[in-house]
Design a protein around this motif. Structure first.
Motif, short mmCIF file in Angstrom:
data_model
loop_
_atom_site.label_atom_id
_atom_site.label_comp_id
_atom_site.label_asym_id
_atom_site.label_seq_id
_atom_site.Cartn_x
_atom_site.Cartn_y
_atom_site.Cartn_z
N SER A 189 0.01 19.76 -38.71
CA SER A 189 0.67 18.54 -38.26
C SER A 189 -0.35 17.48 -37.84
N GLU A 190 -1.64 17.87 -37.78
CA GLU A 190 -2.69 16.92 -37.41
C GLU A 190 -3.24 16.17 -38.62
N ASN A 191 -3.03 16.70 -39.79
CA ASN A 191 -3.57 16.07 -41.01
C ASN A 191 -2.81 14.78 -41.36
N PRO A 192 -3.40 13.97 -42.26
CA PRO A 192 -2.67 12.79 -42.74
C PRO A 192 -1.34 13.23 -43.37
N LEU A 193 -0.32 12.40 -43.19
CA LEU A 193 1.02 12.74 -43.67
C LEU A 193 1.08 12.91 -45.18
N LYS A 194 1.72 13.98 -45.60
CA LYS A 194 1.93 14.21 -47.03
C LYS A 194 3.31 14.84 -47.16
N CYS A 195 4.28 14.08 -47.62
CA CYS A 195 5.57 14.75 -47.84
C CYS A 195 6.18 14.43 -49.17
N LEU A 196 6.93 15.40 -49.65
CA LEU A 196 7.50 15.34 -50.99
C LEU A 196 8.94 14.87 -50.91
N ILE A 197 9.28 13.87 -51.74
CA ILE A 197 10.69 13.47 -51.85
C ILE A 197 11.34 14.46 -52.83
N GLU A 216 2.01 18.18 -44.96
CA GLU A 216 0.98 17.93 -43.96
C GLU A 216 1.45 16.82 -43.04
N GLY A 217 0.94 16.82 -41.80
CA GLY A 217 1.12 15.69 -40.91
C GLY A 217 2.40 15.68 -40.11
N THR A 218 2.64 14.51 -39.48
CA THR A 218 3.78 14.32 -38.58
C THR A 218 4.37 12.96 -38.88
N ILE A 219 5.67 12.85 -38.78
CA ILE A 219 6.31 11.55 -38.97
C ILE A 219 7.34 11.33 -37.87
N LYS A 220 7.44 10.08 -37.39
CA LYS A 220 8.44 9.77 -36.36
C LYS A 220 8.93 8.34 -36.53
N LEU A 278 1.44 7.85 -44.57
CA LEU A 278 1.44 6.77 -43.60
C LEU A 278 0.44 5.71 -44.02
N THR A 279 0.77 4.43 -43.80
CA THR A 279 -0.18 3.38 -44.16
C THR A 279 -1.43 3.45 -43.30
N LYS A 280 -1.23 3.82 -42.02
CA LYS A 280 -2.34 3.81 -41.08
C LYS A 280 -3.39 4.86 -41.42
N ASN A 281 -2.91 6.03 -41.79
CA ASN A 281 -3.83 7.14 -42.03
C ASN A 281 -3.36 7.89 -43.28
N PRO A 282 -3.57 7.28 -44.45
CA PRO A 282 -2.97 7.85 -45.66
C PRO A 282 -3.67 9.12 -46.12
N CYS A 283 -2.94 9.98 -46.83
CA CYS A 283 -3.56 11.15 -47.43
C CYS A 283 -4.28 10.70 -48.69
#
Ligand code: GDP
Ligand code: MG
Length: 598
Positions: A189-197, A216-220, A278-283
C-alpha cells in the motif's frame, strides 16, 4: 485492512454447474444478506439474467467470514458467466483474482467449458480449488467425477471439496478450504498506485462507476487519478467496496477490490483493462491489460422511430461502458434510415444487447440479419473484410472469398457420437481429432465454418445429446468459400436490411425458409403482398400474402366489448414496433424471424 486476511477469488465452471447458486450460499453464510432480503441468483442483478437463469456479467462482491481460526477474512468473490459467448467476462474476472473455485456438476462431470475456463485460470497463474457440486442429487457420482478431475484436469483428487450449493452442505468447509489454499494478494500500500479497471457501469446520478482491483498503493477521496492509456485526469469523489450496493470506505489499499467514482461523464475515457494511477506519484508501467476481444457476429441496429437515433447512440455508448466487448460504428440503410453496425461475441450476446437496449433504455429497435466477417480478395489484388451484405460488391470483381472457420471442441457420452458426427458434417464440418477420455466419454474436434455454428448448432447439439454433449470453440482462421448475396424483395421493393450473405449451396433452403417466416410475420393488408428471395435478378423462392378482406374485430361478433378493446389495444401495441418499408408495414418480429432460420 489486513492484507494477509484478504482472498480474491472467482467461481468458474461450465454453464449450469451452479456458480451463481454457490455465490448465493456464500452470501448467506457470511450474513451479507438477511434471510428476509434473500432471493435466488443474488448477484445476477439484471432482469434478463434472472429470467433466463444465466449470468451474463461478472459481478464482484465483498463478504466477511469468521473462520474457525479466530480471524475475520475479507473475501472478494467474483461470479462469472458460463456461456461460451461470455468467456471474455471470465478472463476479466480472472485478472482480478489470485484463485479460482473450479466447479464441476456431480452428475454431469467435466465438460467443454470446464476445460477452457481452467486453462484460462492457469494462464493467469491462479491457484485452483476443485469443487464437486450438486452432491445432493441422487445421480451424483463423486468417484467418477473425481476420476475425471484427476485425469482430464490434472488436479489432485484429495483437493476436491464435495458440496451442495443448493442445500449448503459442506459450504462452510469449502470457505475454510479456500482461505487455506488461495494465497492472499501481494503488493504494497506504500507503492505508487497501480490498479486495474476490470469493469465499469454508468450510474445516472454519479456518472461512471469504475470497478477496480488494486495491485499496488492506496487510493482515497480527494486524490487526483490519471488513466494511463489516454492520460485523462480526474479528482476522486468516493471510493468503496461492493456489498449488495456500493459501500463507501475511507480508502482502498493494495490487494483490495472495489470502486472509484470521480465525476466522470466522458464515457469513452474509461476502458476496461486500463490502469489507473495517481498524478502526484505515478507508477512507472501500466498493467498488461486484456487480450483484445474479437467480435464474430455483425448486425445493424436501427431505431424503429427514426427520431430515436440520438437516444440509441447514447444508449449504445452507455452499454459499451458496461460491456467492453460490444463494438459499433455508424451505419445507414435505405429501408431503415440511420443506425449502428455492431459487432457481437455470438448470437446470445446479440440477443442480450438487443434486450438490454429495449429494457434498460426503453428503445424500440430492429436488428438486421447477423453475418460473420468475410475476407475478400479482389481481382486487382486488394484484400478487405466484409460483414455488411449491403456492401457486397459486384461478384465479377471478386477473385477469392474466404470465411472464418472455428475449431469446435465437443465432449459427449459415446452413445451420441454418431448423431453428433452427422450433425457436424451436415454443417460442413471436417473432423480433426477424436480422443476417448474414458470408456464412456469422447472428445471430438471439428473444423467448421463459423457461419454454420452461429444459428442453431448449439440447440441441435443439446437436443440430439439429451443435453449431455458440451461445446466450446475458438476461431482458427479463414478458408475459401462460395458466397452469394441473398436478397429479399417485398412487394417489389428490395429490403436491404433483410439481405444476407450465405453459402451458395444453402441459398435455396435459406431463401425458402425466410420467405415462409416472413409470410407468418407480416400482417395482411388491403392489397396482395408478394415476398421473394432472389440472388441477383434470379428469384429462387416466393410466397404471397393474400389481401385482407374483413375487419379483424368482426371476429368478435360485436358482443364482447372488452375482448374487442383488448384486440385493438394489442394491435396498437404491435403498431409501435412496426417499420414501414415501401408501403408495407414490417413488424419488428419480421427482422428477428430471419435471424433464426431452421
Ligand atoms: P451457473 O450457470 O453455473 O451460474 O449455475 P446456476 O447457479 O444458475 O445453477 C444452475 C441450476 O442448477 C439451477 O437450476 C440451480 O438451482 C441448480 N443447482 C445449483 N447448485 C445445485 C446443487 O447443489 N444441487 C442441486 N440439486 N441443484 C443445484
Ligand atoms: Mg450463473
Amino acid at each position: 485492512y489486513e492484507q494477509e486476511k484478504i482472498r480474491n477469488f472467482c467461481i468458474i465452471a461450465h454453464i449450469d454447474h451452479g456458480k451463481s447458486t454457490l455465490a448465493d450460499r456464500f452470501l448467506q453464510r457470511c450474513h451479507s444478506v438477511s434471510d428476509r432480503d434473500f432471493k435466488e441468483q443474488m448477484l445476477d442483478s439484471m432482469d434478463i439474467e434472472r429470467e433466463r437463469g444465466i449470468t451474463i456479467k461478472s459481478q464482484a462482491v465483498t463478504i466477511e467470514f469468521n473462520s474457525v481460526d479466530g480471524n475475520t477474512y475479507q473475501l472478494n468473490l467474483v461470479d462469472t458467466p458460463g456461456h461460451v459467448d461470455f468467456s471474455y467476462e471470465v478472463s476479466r474476472a480472472i485478472s482480478a483474482c489470485e484463485g479460482a473455485l473450479l466447479l464441476v456438476d456431480a452428475s454431469q462431470g467435466v465438460e467443454a467449458q470446464t476445460l477452457s475456463n481452467m486453462y484460462m485460470a492457469l494462464d493467469h497463474d491462479l491457484d485452483i480449488v476443485p469443487v464437486v457440486n450438486k452432491m445432493d442429487l441422487p445421480s451424483a457420482d463423486l468417484e467418477r467425477v473425481a476420476d475425471q478431475i484427476e485425469h482430464d484436469l490434472g488436479l489432485e483428487r484429495e483437493m476436491i471439496y464435495p458440496v451442495s450449493a443448493k442445500t449448503g452442505k459442506n459450504v462452510e468447509e469449502l470457505i475454510e478450504g479456500l482461505i487455506k489454499w488461495i494465497p492472499s494478494p501481494g503488493g504494497s500500500s506504500e507503492n505508487p498506485l497501480k490498479c486495474l479497471i476490470f469493469d465499469s457501469h454508468y450510474d445516472a446520478y454519479r456518472g461512471v462507476v469504475i470497478h477496480i482491483r488494486l495491485f499496488e498503493g492506496t487510493i482515497k477521496a480527494g486524490d487526483e487519478i490519471c488513466i494511463m492509456s489516454n492520460n485523462s485526469k480526474y479528482k476522486v469523489e468516493d471510493v468503496g467496496i461492493f456489498k449488495l450496493g456500493l459501500v463507501p470506505q475511507k480508502d482502498l489499499k493494495a490487494g483490495q477490490v472495489g470502486y472509484i467514482i470521480a465525476g466522470i461523464k466522458n464515457i469513452s475515457d474509461i476502458r476496461v483493462g486500463d490502469t489507473i494511477t495517481l498524478t502526484k506519484n505515478p507508477c512507472e508501467e501500466a498493467l498488461s491489460g486484456f487480450r483484445e476481444v474479437k467480435p464474430v457476429v455483425f448486425s445493424s441496429v436501427y431505431p424503429v422511430d427514426t427520431n430515436q437515433y440520438e437516444e440509441l447512440h447514447a444508449a449504445i455508448d452507455k452499454l459499451k461502458l458496461n460491456d467492453a466487448s460490444l463494438i459499433y460504428e455508424k451505419d445507414a440503410s435505405a429501408a431503415l434510415g440511420f443506425g449502428f453496425r455492431c459487432g457481437f461475441l455470438g448470437l446470445l450476446h446479440l440477443e442480450v444487447i438487443q434486450e438490454r437496449l429495449e429494457r434498460e433504455f426503453g428503445l424500440n429497435i430492429v436488428l438486421t440479419s447477423p453475418s460473420v466477417r468475410y475476407r475478400i480478395t479482389r481481382q486487382d489484388g486488394e484484400v478487405y473484410f466484409l460483414d455488411n451484405p449491403a456492401e457486397y460488391p459486384d461478384p465479377g470483381t471478386i477473385e477469392l472469398c474466404e470465411e472464418p472457420f472455428i475449431q469446435a471442441d465437443i465432449i459427449t457420452p459415446t452413445d451420441y457420437l454418431g448423431s453428433i458426427m452427422t450433425l457436424c458434417m451436415g454443417k460442413r464440418g471436417i473432423q480433426t481429432s477424436m480422443n476417448y477420455l474414458d470408456e464412456k466419454r469422447v472428445e471430438i474436434k471439428f473444423a467448421m465454418p463459423l457461419a454454420e455454428v452461429l444459428f442453431d448448432f448449439y440447440d441441435k447439439l443439446k437436443s440430439i445429446s439429451k443435453g449431455y454433449a458440451s461445446f466450446d470453440y475458438e476461431v482458427i482462421g479463414f478458408r475459401p468459400t462460395n458466397l452469394v448475396k441473398l436478397d429479399i424483395v417485398i412487394n417489389g421493393d428490395r429490403v436491404d436490411a433483410l439481405s444476407q450473405l450465405v453459402f451458395k449451396d444453402n441459398a435455396y433452403e435459406r431463401g425458402r425458409i425466410v420467405c415462409k417466416k416472413l409470410k407468418q410475420e407480416i400482417t395482411r393488408q388491403q392489397f396482395k403482398i408478394p415476398i421473394q428471395a432472389a440472388i441477383g435478378n434470379t428469384v429462387i423462392s416466393r410466397e404471397t400474402i393474400s389481401a385482407l378482406r374483413k375487419d379483424v374485430t368482426s371476429k368478435c361478433y360485436g358482443g364482447d366489448i372488452s375482448r374487442k378493446r383488448k384486440l385493438l389495444e394489442k394491435q396498437k401495441e404491435g403498431k409501435k414496433r412496426m417499420k414501414m418499408v415501401g408501403n408495407v408495414e414490417l413488424p419488428q418480429s419480421a427482422f428477428l424471424a430471419v435471424l433464426k432460420t431452421s
